[in-house]
Design an enzyme around this catalytic site. Structure first.
Site, PDB file in Angstrom:
ATOM      1  N   GLY A  46      69.436  12.858   8.732  1.00  0.00           N
ATOM      2  CA  GLY A  46      69.786  11.942   7.650  1.00  0.00           C
ATOM      3  C   GLY A  46      69.881  10.527   8.174  1.00  0.00           C
ATOM      4  O   GLY A  46      70.112  10.311   9.373  1.00  0.00           O
ATOM      5  N   GLN A  51      72.519   1.854   8.297  1.00  0.00           N
ATOM      6  CA  GLN A  51      72.228   2.080   9.718  1.00  0.00           C
ATOM      7  C   GLN A  51      71.047   1.258  10.224  1.00  0.00           C
ATOM      8  O   GLN A  51      70.812   1.187  11.431  1.00  0.00           O
ATOM      9  CB  GLN A  51      71.957   3.570   9.981  1.00  0.00           C
ATOM     10  CG  GLN A  51      73.206   4.418   9.876  1.00  0.00           C
ATOM     11  CD  GLN A  51      72.879   5.874  10.126  1.00  0.00           C
ATOM     12  OE1 GLN A  51      72.437   6.569   9.220  1.00  0.00           O
ATOM     13  NE2 GLN A  51      73.066   6.336  11.348  1.00  0.00           N
ATOM     14  N   CYS A  93      75.696  11.573  15.179  1.00  0.00           N
ATOM     15  CA  CYS A  93      75.254  10.436  14.363  1.00  0.00           C
ATOM     16  C   CYS A  93      74.297   9.583  15.183  1.00  0.00           C
ATOM     17  O   CYS A  93      74.563   9.312  16.354  1.00  0.00           O
ATOM     18  CB  CYS A  93      76.467   9.610  13.938  1.00  0.00           C
ATOM     19  SG  CYS A  93      76.035   8.145  12.984  1.00  0.00           S
ATOM     20  N   LEU A  94      73.180   9.170  14.577  1.00  0.00           N
ATOM     21  CA  LEU A  94      72.203   8.346  15.291  1.00  0.00           C
ATOM     22  C   LEU A  94      72.798   6.999  15.716  1.00  0.00           C
ATOM     23  O   LEU A  94      72.307   6.377  16.646  1.00  0.00           O
ATOM     24  CB  LEU A  94      70.960   8.105  14.413  1.00  0.00           C
ATOM     25  CG  LEU A  94      70.087   9.342  14.128  1.00  0.00           C
ATOM     26  CD1 LEU A  94      69.009   9.008  13.108  1.00  0.00           C
ATOM     27  CD2 LEU A  94      69.459   9.881  15.403  1.00  0.00           C
ATOM     28  N   HIS A 135      78.114  12.736   5.015  1.00  0.00           N
ATOM     29  CA  HIS A 135      78.001  11.839   6.178  1.00  0.00           C
ATOM     30  C   HIS A 135      77.283  10.535   5.772  1.00  0.00           C
ATOM     31  O   HIS A 135      77.729   9.447   6.108  1.00  0.00           O
ATOM     32  CB  HIS A 135      77.230  12.585   7.273  1.00  0.00           C
ATOM     33  CG  HIS A 135      77.033  11.815   8.544  1.00  0.00           C
ATOM     34  ND1 HIS A 135      77.650  12.159   9.724  1.00  0.00           N
ATOM     35  CD2 HIS A 135      76.278  10.726   8.830  1.00  0.00           C
ATOM     36  CE1 HIS A 135      77.282  11.305  10.671  1.00  0.00           C
ATOM     37  NE2 HIS A 135      76.450  10.431  10.154  1.00  0.00           N
ATOM     38  N   GLU A 136      76.174  10.674   5.024  1.00  0.00           N
ATOM     39  CA  GLU A 136      75.395   9.486   4.640  1.00  0.00           C
ATOM     40  C   GLU A 136      76.142   8.642   3.615  1.00  0.00           C
ATOM     41  O   GLU A 136      76.100   7.411   3.670  1.00  0.00           O
ATOM     42  CB  GLU A 136      74.004   9.884   4.114  1.00  0.00           C
ATOM     43  CG  GLU A 136      73.144  10.715   5.068  1.00  0.00           C
ATOM     44  CD  GLU A 136      73.125  10.216   6.499  1.00  0.00           C
ATOM     45  OE1 GLU A 136      73.199   8.993   6.731  1.00  0.00           O
ATOM     46  OE2 GLU A 136      73.044  11.053   7.419  1.00  0.00           O
ATOM     47  N   HIS A 139      78.491   6.504   5.389  1.00  0.00           N
ATOM     48  CA  HIS A 139      77.810   5.330   5.964  1.00  0.00           C
ATOM     49  C   HIS A 139      77.694   4.229   4.919  1.00  0.00           C
ATOM     50  O   HIS A 139      77.914   3.057   5.218  1.00  0.00           O
ATOM     51  CB  HIS A 139      76.392   5.690   6.433  1.00  0.00           C
ATOM     52  CG  HIS A 139      76.319   6.197   7.841  1.00  0.00           C
ATOM     53  ND1 HIS A 139      76.810   5.497   8.919  1.00  0.00           N
ATOM     54  CD2 HIS A 139      75.774   7.323   8.356  1.00  0.00           C
ATOM     55  CE1 HIS A 139      76.575   6.182  10.033  1.00  0.00           C
ATOM     56  NE2 HIS A 139      75.959   7.298   9.717  1.00  0.00           N
TER      57      HIS A 139
HETATM   58 ZN   LIG Z   1      75.440   8.815  10.960  1.00  0.00          ZN
END
Ligand SMILES: [Zn+2]
Length: 181
Positions: A46, A51, A93-94, A135-136, A139
């Site tokens: 995701g 991000q 998480c990226l 999660h998204e 963000h």
């Molecule tokens: Zn993340």
């Protein structure tokens, strides 16, 4: 499509709240395409627009590695309209390289969003898909996974990340110094 740079904490832009998309147009569709490409390149499941430094409420999700029946989701203005249960599972998480933490989330949710054609979609999600949606959406609200942990735990992770960042910088300078010798 273009690959975009994924912001890494402590980049302040990750803490910005994204603005709702008023009009679903080519600009938004292009952004979603770029985000999908960037997510795949980063081997994530995701990615939220915040991000990559775009404060628009859009996210891409692909959990087909775990459930091949679910195709790529391009969600505009996603929101949780119903939730049920609680489940804890490991998350990464990226934007937080190396961090893996047990995070409690709703077990089942109903989400509403607009697709790239501007249609309103309502879907029930559980398991990994429900987790990634939450999660998204976090963000898009300027929250990272450690904001779901205790202040103590959060402090430890932040210190570890700052130290890791410092080490990489020192390594690099060391290397450059040696290269110059
Ligand atoms: Zn993340």
């Amino acid at each position: 499509m273009a690959l975009r740079k994924i912001l890494v904490w402590p980049d302040k832009r990750l803490e910005e709240k994204a603005r709702p998309v008023v009009r679903v147009d080519d600009r938004i569709r292009k952004l979603l395409d770029d985000m999908a490409e960037t997510m795949y390149a980063g081997e994530g499941v995701g990615l939220a627009a915040t991000q990559i430094g775009e404060p628009a409420r859009v996210a891409v999700i692909d959990v087909s590695g775990a459930d091949e029946k679910v195709p790529l989701i391009r969600a505009i203005n996603p929101e949780i309209v119903e939730s049920e249960g609680r489940v804890t599972h490991e998350e990464g998480c990226l934007s937080l390289p190396e961090v893996r933490e047990e995070i409690a989330r709703f077990e089942k949710i109903k989400v509403r969003y607009k697709d790239p054609e501007g249609n309103t979609v309502e879907t029930a999600a559980h398991g990994l898909l429900a987790r990634v949606f939450q999660h998204e959406i976090d963000h898009l609200d300027g929250k990272l996974l450690f904001d779901r942990l205790s202040a103590l735990k959060r402090g430890l992770i932040k210190r570890k990340l700052k130290k890791a960042k410092l080490n990489t910088r020192e390594d690099r300078e060391d290397h450059e110094l040696r290269a110059a010798e």
